[in-house]
Design a protein around this motif. Structure first.
Motif, PDB file in Angstrom:
ATOM      1  N   GLY A 179       0.835  -1.191   0.000  1.00  0.00           N
ATOM      2  CA  GLY A 179       0.000   0.000   0.000  1.00  0.00           C
ATOM      3  C   GLY A 179       0.872   1.243   0.000  1.00  0.00           C
ATOM      4  N   ILE A 180       0.244   2.408  -0.064  1.00  0.00           N
ATOM      5  CA  ILE A 180       0.993   3.661  -0.167  1.00  0.00           C
ATOM      6  C   ILE A 180       1.917   3.851   1.036  1.00  0.00           C
ATOM      7  CG2 ILE A 180       0.749   6.197  -0.297  1.00  0.00           C
ATOM      8  CD1 ILE A 180      -1.941   5.598  -1.800  1.00  0.00           C
ATOM      9  N   CYS A 181       1.462   3.425   2.216  1.00  0.00           N
ATOM     10  CA  CYS A 181       2.288   3.567   3.422  1.00  0.00           C
ATOM     11  C   CYS A 181       3.375   2.496   3.505  1.00  0.00           C
ATOM     12  CB  CYS A 181       1.422   3.498   4.675  1.00  0.00           C
ATOM     13  SG  CYS A 181       0.685   1.873   4.913  1.00  0.00           S
ATOM     14  N   GLY A 182       3.266   1.487   2.642  1.00  0.00           N
ATOM     15  CA  GLY A 182       4.248   0.404   2.693  1.00  0.00           C
ATOM     16  C   GLY A 182       3.707  -0.870   3.304  1.00  0.00           C
ATOM     17  N   ALA A 183       2.450  -0.854   3.731  1.00  0.00           N
ATOM     18  CA  ALA A 183       1.869  -2.072   4.327  1.00  0.00           C
ATOM     19  C   ALA A 183       1.757  -3.166   3.269  1.00  0.00           C
ATOM     20  CB  ALA A 183       0.485  -1.757   4.892  1.00  0.00           C
ATOM     21  N   ASP A 184       2.154  -4.384   3.638  1.00  0.00           N
ATOM     22  CA  ASP A 184       2.032  -5.487   2.682  1.00  0.00           C
ATOM     23  C   ASP A 184       0.755  -6.278   2.941  1.00  0.00           C
ATOM     24  OD1 ASP A 184       2.561  -6.914   4.945  1.00  0.00           O
ATOM     25  OD2 ASP A 184       4.535  -7.642   4.302  1.00  0.00           O
ATOM     26  N   ALA A 185       0.557  -7.313   2.138  1.00  0.00           N
ATOM     27  CA  ALA A 185      -0.679  -8.101   2.237  1.00  0.00           C
ATOM     28  C   ALA A 185      -0.853  -8.675   3.646  1.00  0.00           C
ATOM     29  CB  ALA A 185      -0.662  -9.216   1.198  1.00  0.00           C
ATOM     30  N   ASP A 186       0.244  -9.128   4.252  1.00  0.00           N
ATOM     31  CA  ASP A 186       0.134  -9.742   5.583  1.00  0.00           C
ATOM     32  C   ASP A 186      -0.452  -8.749   6.584  1.00  0.00           C
ATOM     33  OD1 ASP A 186       1.371 -11.892   4.437  1.00  0.00           O
ATOM     34  OD2 ASP A 186       3.360 -11.475   5.293  1.00  0.00           O
ATOM     35  N   THR A 187       0.105  -7.551   6.577  1.00  0.00           N
ATOM     36  CA  THR A 187      -0.374  -6.530   7.518  1.00  0.00           C
ATOM     37  C   THR A 187      -1.836  -6.197   7.254  1.00  0.00           C
ATOM     38  OG1 THR A 187       1.829  -5.564   7.604  1.00  0.00           O
ATOM     39  CG2 THR A 187       0.012  -4.160   8.336  1.00  0.00           C
ATOM     40  N   ILE A 188      -2.152  -5.966   5.989  1.00  0.00           N
ATOM     41  CA  ILE A 188      -3.511  -5.519   5.654  1.00  0.00           C
ATOM     42  C   ILE A 188      -4.532  -6.605   5.985  1.00  0.00           C
ATOM     43  CG2 ILE A 188      -5.019  -4.862   3.720  1.00  0.00           C
ATOM     44  CD1 ILE A 188      -2.593  -3.369   2.529  1.00  0.00           C
ATOM     45  N   VAL A 189      -4.213  -7.842   5.607  1.00  0.00           N
ATOM     46  CA  VAL A 189      -5.157  -8.939   5.873  1.00  0.00           C
ATOM     47  C   VAL A 189      -5.341  -9.125   7.381  1.00  0.00           C
ATOM     48  CG1 VAL A 189      -5.473 -11.438   5.682  1.00  0.00           C
ATOM     49  CG2 VAL A 189      -4.720 -10.133   3.693  1.00  0.00           C
ATOM     50  N   ALA A 190      -4.243  -9.121   8.113  1.00  0.00           N
ATOM     51  CA  ALA A 190      -4.332  -9.348   9.569  1.00  0.00           C
ATOM     52  C   ALA A 190      -5.077  -8.204  10.253  1.00  0.00           C
ATOM     53  CB  ALA A 190      -2.927  -9.500  10.157  1.00  0.00           C
ATOM     54  N   ARG A 191      -4.826  -6.987   9.782  1.00  0.00           N
ATOM     55  CA  ARG A 191      -5.474  -5.829  10.375  1.00  0.00           C
ATOM     56  C   ARG A 191      -6.985  -5.880  10.123  1.00  0.00           C
ATOM     57  NH1 ARG A 191      -1.985  -0.573   8.961  1.00  0.00           N
ATOM     58  NH2 ARG A 191      -2.816  -0.986   6.895  1.00  0.00           N
ATOM     59  N   ASN A 192      -7.364  -6.210   8.886  1.00  0.00           N
ATOM     60  CA  ASN A 192      -8.796  -6.321   8.585  1.00  0.00           C
ATOM     61  C   ASN A 192      -9.439  -7.417   9.432  1.00  0.00           C
ATOM     62  OD1 ASN A 192      -8.778  -4.285   6.681  1.00  0.00           O
ATOM     63  ND2 ASN A 192      -8.451  -5.660   4.944  1.00  0.00           N
ATOM     64  N   PHE A 193      -8.706  -8.512   9.577  1.00  0.00           N
ATOM     65  CA  PHE A 193      -9.257  -9.628  10.338  1.00  0.00           C
ATOM     66  C   PHE A 193      -9.485  -9.230  11.799  1.00  0.00           C
ATOM     67  CE2 PHE A 193      -9.017 -13.547  12.822  1.00  0.00           C
ATOM     68  CZ  PHE A 193      -9.951 -14.326  12.162  1.00  0.00           C
ATOM     69  N   LEU A 194      -8.486  -8.596  12.383  1.00  0.00           N
ATOM     70  CA  LEU A 194      -8.626  -8.172  13.782  1.00  0.00           C
ATOM     71  C   LEU A 194      -9.822  -7.235  13.937  1.00  0.00           C
ATOM     72  CD1 LEU A 194      -7.860  -7.790  16.729  1.00  0.00           C
ATOM     73  CD2 LEU A 194      -5.939  -6.358  16.028  1.00  0.00           C
ATOM     74  N   ARG A 195     -10.002  -6.343  12.993  1.00  0.00           N
ATOM     75  CA  ARG A 195     -11.154  -5.424  13.100  1.00  0.00           C
ATOM     76  C   ARG A 195     -12.488  -6.177  13.070  1.00  0.00           C
ATOM     77  NH1 ARG A 195     -10.572   0.764  11.078  1.00  0.00           N
ATOM     78  NH2 ARG A 195      -8.916   1.217  12.566  1.00  0.00           N
ATOM     79  N   GLU A 196     -12.534  -7.275  12.328  1.00  0.00           N
ATOM     80  CA  GLU A 196     -13.776  -8.059  12.316  1.00  0.00           C
ATOM     81  C   GLU A 196     -14.007  -8.702  13.685  1.00  0.00           C
ATOM     82  OE1 GLU A 196     -14.895  -9.778   8.176  1.00  0.00           O
ATOM     83  OE2 GLU A 196     -12.830 -10.399   8.537  1.00  0.00           O
ATOM     84  N   VAL A 197     -12.933  -9.233  14.253  1.00  0.00           N
ATOM     85  CA  VAL A 197     -13.064  -9.856  15.575  1.00  0.00           C
ATOM     86  C   VAL A 197     -13.503  -8.816  16.609  1.00  0.00           C
ATOM     87  CG1 VAL A 197     -11.821 -11.042  17.428  1.00  0.00           C
ATOM     88  CG2 VAL A 197     -11.393 -11.667  15.053  1.00  0.00           C
ATOM     89  N   VAL A 198     -12.958  -7.619  16.477  1.00  0.00           N
ATOM     90  CA  VAL A 198     -13.327  -6.555  17.414  1.00  0.00           C
ATOM     91  C   VAL A 198     -14.827  -6.260  17.332  1.00  0.00           C
ATOM     92  CG1 VAL A 198     -13.062  -4.114  17.958  1.00  0.00           C
ATOM     93  CG2 VAL A 198     -11.077  -5.457  17.360  1.00  0.00           C
ATOM     94  N   ALA A 199     -15.342  -6.167  16.105  1.00  0.00           N
ATOM     95  CA  ALA A 199     -16.766  -5.848  15.953  1.00  0.00           C
ATOM     96  C   ALA A 199     -17.633  -6.957  16.549  1.00  0.00           C
ATOM     97  CB  ALA A 199     -17.100  -5.637  14.480  1.00  0.00           C
ATOM     98  N   GLY A 200     -17.252  -8.186  16.298  1.00  0.00           N
ATOM     99  CA  GLY A 200     -18.021  -9.300  16.856  1.00  0.00           C
ATOM    100  C   GLY A 200     -17.997  -9.291  18.372  1.00  0.00           C
ATOM    101  N   THR A 201     -16.804  -9.077  18.916  1.00  0.00           N
ATOM    102  CA  THR A 201     -16.647  -9.033  20.371  1.00  0.00           C
ATOM    103  C   THR A 201     -17.459  -7.887  20.962  1.00  0.00           C
ATOM    104  OG1 THR A 201     -14.443  -9.980  20.202  1.00  0.00           O
ATOM    105  CG2 THR A 201     -14.935  -8.750  22.216  1.00  0.00           C
ATOM    106  N   ALA A 202     -17.406  -6.743  20.290  1.00  0.00           N
ATOM    107  CA  ALA A 202     -18.129  -5.574  20.783  1.00  0.00           C
ATOM    108  C   ALA A 202     -19.636  -5.850  20.808  1.00  0.00           C
ATOM    109  CB  ALA A 202     -17.827  -4.363  19.905  1.00  0.00           C
TER     110      ALA A 202
END
Ligand code: XCC
Ligand code: SF4
Length: 647
Positions: free
Chosen positions: A67-90
Motif C-alpha cells: 500500500g501507499i504507506c508500505g503495508a504489505d498483504a500480511d499486515t492488511i489482511v491481519a489488520r482487517n481480520f482483527l477489526r472483524e473480531v473486534v466488531a463481533g466481540t463488541a
C-alpha cells in the motif's frame, strides 16, 4: 428480477413457498440482491483492500505488493481480520453490558418490572466469583455481582476474572502467550488503536491480539451475558415448542420479535397472557395474540418460555412476505435494513426499539426499560390494532413447522444425565469413553445466501448423529435443525447411530441439543469445561473429543466465536472461508501455527461431507491420544470373536 428456482436457494419448503410468493409479487429479497451483487470484489474476498487511512484506499496485487504507506498483504489482511473480531466481540459484549446494567438496577430496587428470577443461578455465580452470599439478601449479592461484572468491562490492568472459569491449562496457555484479556472495553479500544494507520504491522502480533480480543468475548462478554440472563430471566430447562414460518397464526395478530437482546422480548413473553391484553384482544374481536421470534431473540424466549420460532436469519424477510405479521419488533444485530421496504407491500409495521439501532422507514419506539411492561403492552396493543388492516388476499402462511425441544443449559443437561440428586456430566463422559458417543460437535452460526440455505447445516448434522456424535447447537444453526425435526427425541430413533440412540433413549434427550442464542456459545465452552472437570477425558479442553463447526456463518460475531473456540483448544471447521486468502502467512498462521499455540486450529471445508470426514478425523485423533479408541477396536474384535464362536 430474474426468474428464480426457489428449491436451489433454500432447503425448507416453507421458505421455498414464500420465496415463490415474493417472486410473484416482484419483491426484492436477500436472494435477489445476492444475485445482483454476485461478482463480489476479489480484493475484499481476499482481505487485501485497505481503507484505513485516506492516502488510500489501497489494494494489493502482484504488481503493487504494498500500500501507499508500505503495508504489505500480511499486515492488511491481519489488520482487517482483527477489526472483524473486534466488531463481533463488541456486539456480544455490549449486549452483555446492557444486561449487567439491568442487573444492577434490579439489585438497587429500580428494576422496572424485572426481577431476580433465578436465585440459585445468582448464588452459584456469586460463589464462582468469590462474593460472599451466605446470610445476605439476594439484592446485596446481585449488586456485588453486577459491580464485579461491570469492572470486567472497565478493568485496565487486571485480566478478566471470568477466565478462571476455564481449565487451568487453558489459562496458562493464554498467560504464556500474553493473550489473557484485560477489561473488555480496553481490549476493544486497544485493538482499534493497533489497527489504526501506522501502528501494529506484524501480522503475528495482530492475529494474537485477535485471539486475545475474542477471549474477552467468549469467556468475558458472552459468558457474562449468559450468566446474567439466567439470573434475571431464569436458567433454561427443556421446553416444547415449534419452528418455521408455519407457527404464524392465520386468525390472531402476529407479533414477531427479531434481534438479540432479551429484555424486551422477555417482557413481551410475560405480557401476552396478561389479563389486560386478553381483554384488549377480545374487545378487538380476536382470541389473543400470537408471539413468535426470529434469529437469536427467538432463541432466548424459546429457551425460557417455549415461544415458537418463526425463522432464522434468512427468513426475516420471508416472514414479512407471508403478509401475516402485524408488528415486527427489531432491536440489535442481524436485522436487515431492507425490512421496511418489504413491509411497505403489506400492512406490517417494523418497529425499532433501541436508540442505537434505527432504520429509515421503521417506526421508532424506544423501549423504556424502566417501565418495560408498559412498553411491551403498548407494542402488543399496536399489533392488535393493526390486525384489522391485514389483507387476506395477500396472506399466505406456509403450513410447514416442526416440533422442537429446546432449553438445554449446562445445568439442564447435568440434571437430565444424572437426576436431581446426582446431577453430573459423569454419564456423558462415560458414554464418550465407552465409545457409545464418539465425541461432541458444536454446530453454530448463521445462514448465508452464498449456499443453499440450511443444506450444509442439515447434511452435516444428520451425518454426524448417524456416526454417534452428540451435536450441540446455537443460533440460526439451531433453528435450521428445529425446522428439520432434529430437535426432538424421535430424531434419535430415526437417525442416530446405535450408541448415541441408546444414550438419548436412556436419558430422554434429542441427539441434537439446542443450547441457545449466539452469546450462548459460551454455554458450549461451559459444557466442554465441565467434561474436563468431570475427569477421564484429558486434562484440558483440547484433549476432549470435541469440534466446533460454523457451516453457513456470515457475521463478524461468528468470527469472534471461531477464534475463542480455537484459543480455547477446540478445532473449528468453517463452511465459508475467512477473507484472508490474500496472505499466505496469515492463512498459515490461522490453519497451522495456531495448533502449536492452542492445540487447535481452523479448517475450511466447502462440502458438508468433507466436513463430516474432517470432524471424524479430529475426533478419532483425540480419542486415539486419550487411548479410548482401543476400547472400541477391542469391542469390535470381541464381537467378531463371538460371532465366530457362534458360527
Ligand atoms: Fe445472526 Fe444470532 Fe448469525 Fe443468526 S446465528 S445470523 S449472528 S442471529 Ni448467532
Ligand atoms: Fe493504504 Fe496504508 Fe492507508 Fe491502508 S493504511 S489505506 S495500505 S496507505
Amino acid at each position: 428480477m430474474q426468474k428464480i428456482k426457489v428449491e436451489d436457494l433454500v432447503w425448507d419448503v416453507a421458505s421455498q413457498e414464500t420465496l415463490a410468493k415474493a417472486d410473484r409479487e416482484c419483491i426484492d429479497t436477500v436472494f435477489s440482491r445476492y444475485e445482483t451483487q454476485k461478482n463480489q470484489c476479489k480484493f475484499g474476498t481476499n482481505g487485501v483492500c485497505c481503507r484505513i487511512c485516506h492516502m488510500g484506499p489501497c489494494r494489493i496485487t502482484p504488481k503493487s505488493p504494498r500500500g501507499i504507506c508500505g503495508a504489505d498483504a500480511d499486515t492488511i489482511v491481519a489488520r482487517n481480520f482483527l477489526r472483524e473480531v473486534v466488531a463481533g466481540t463488541a456486539a456480544h459484549s455490549d449486549h452483555g453490558r446492557h444486561l449487567v446494567l439491568r442487573l444492577k438496577k434490579v439489585a438497587e430496587g429500580k428494576g422496572g418490572g424485572y426481577q431476580l428470577k433465578d436465585e440459585k443461578a445468582l448464588r452459584k455465580a456469586a460463589i464462582e466469583f468469590k462474593i460472599i452470599e451466605e446470610g445476605r439478601t439476594i439484592n446485596e449479592v446481585a449488586l456485588d455481582l453486577a459491580n464485579l461484572f461491570l469492572s470486567e468491562f472497565t478493568s485496565q490492568e487486571e485480566p478478566l476474572k471470568t477466565l478462571k472459569l476455564a481449565p487451568v491449562i487453558q489459562q496458562n496457555i493464554w498467560k504464556n502467550n500474553h493473550i489473557e484479556p484485560l477489561g473488555i472495553d480496553r481490549m476493544v479500544v486497544e485493538a482499534m488503536h493497533r489497527t489504526h494507520m501506522g501502528v501494529d504491522h506484524d501480522y503475528r502480533n495482530l492475529l494474537l491480539d485477535a485471539f486475545r480480543t475474542s477471549l474477552a468475548d467468549g469467556w468475558g462478554g458472552s459468558r457474562i451475558a449468559m450468566i446474567v440472563s439466567d439470573i434475571l430471566f431464569g436458567t433454561p430447562s427443556p421446553v416444547r415448542s415449534a419452528a418455521n414460518l408455519g407457527v404464524l397464526s392465520a386468525d390472531r395478530p402476529n407479533i414477531v420479535v427479531h434481534g438479540h437482546e432479551p429484555e424486551l422480548s422477555e417482557m413481551l413473553a410475560l405480557s401476552v397472557n396478561d389479563p389486560e391484553i386478553k381483554a384488549y384482544a377480545r374487545s378487538a374481536g380476536v382470541e389473543g395474540v400470537n408471539l413468535a421470534g426470529i434469529c437469536c431473540t427467538a432463541n432466548e424466549i424459546l429457551m425460557r418460555h417455549g415461544i415458537p420460532v418463526a425463522g432464522s436469519f434468512l427468513q426475516q424477510e420471508l416472514a414479512v412476505i407471508t403478509g401475516a405479521i402485524e408488528v415486527l419488533i427489531v432491536d440489535v444485530q442481524c436485522c436487515m435494513p431492507s425490512l421496511p421496504d418489504i413491509a411497505r407491500n403489506y400492512h406490517t409495521e417494523i418497529v425499532s426499539t433501541s436508540d442505537m439501532a434505527k432504520t429509515i422507514g421503521a417506526i421508532h419506539l424506544a423501549f423504556d426499560e424502566n417501565d418495560a411492561s408498559k412498553s411491551a403492552k403498548e407494542l402488543i396493543k399496536r399489533a392488535i390494532d393493526n390486525f384489522k388492516n391485514r389483507d387476506p388476499q395477500k396472506v399466505a402462511i406456509p403450513s410447514a413447522q416442526n416440533k422442537v425441544i429446546a432449553g438445554f443449559s449446562v445445568d439442564a443437561i447435568k440434571y437430565m444425565l444424572g437426576g436431581r440428586f446426582r446431577a453430573s456430566f459423569r454419564p456423558l463422559n462415560d458414554a464418550i469413553i465407552s465409545g457409545r458417543i464418539h465425541g461432541i460437535a458444536g454446530i453454530v452460526g448463521c445462514t448465508n445466501p452464498k449456499g443453499r440455505v440450511d443444506e450444509y447445516i442439515n447434511i452435516l448434522t444428520i451425518e454426524l448423529i448417524k456416526r454417534n456424535v452428540l451435536v450441540l447447537k446455537t443460533g440460526c444453526a439451531a433453528v435450521a435443525s428445529g425446522k428439520e425435526g432434529m430437535l426432538k427425541p424421535e430424531a434419535a430413533l430415526e437417525h442416530a447411530g446405535k450408541g448415541l440412540r441408546e444414550v438419548c433413549e436412556a436419558v430422554g434427550i434429542p441427539p441434537v441439543l439446542h443450547m441457545g442464542s449466539c452469546v450462548d456459545n459460551s454455554r458450549i465452552l461451559e459444557a466442554v469445561a465441565e467434561v474436563v472437570k468431570e475427569g477421564g477425558l484429558g486434562e484440558d479442553i483440547s484433549h476432549v473429543p470435541a469440534v466446533g463447526i460454523a457451516p453457513e456463518w456470515m457475521s463478524e460475531k461468528a468470527i469472534a466465536i471461531g477464534c475463542y473456540f480455537v484459543a480455547s483448544g477446540i478445532d473449528v471447521i468453517l463452511g465459508q472461508p475467512f477473507h484472508i486468502d490474500g496472505s499466505e502467512n496469515v492463512t498459515r498462521f490461522m490453519n497451522e501455527e495456531t495448533k502449536k499455540l492452542f492445540n487447535a486450529s481452523f479448517h475450511y471445508e466447502k462440502d458438508p461431507m468433507q466436513a463430516v470426514e474432517k470432524v471424524m478425523q479430529i475426533l478419532n485423533e483425540a480419542r486415539g491420544k486419550l487411548g479410548i479408541n482401543k476400547k472400541i477396536e477391542r469391542k469390535l474384535y470381541d464381537m467378531k470373536d463371538r460371532r465366530e464362536i457362534n458360527v
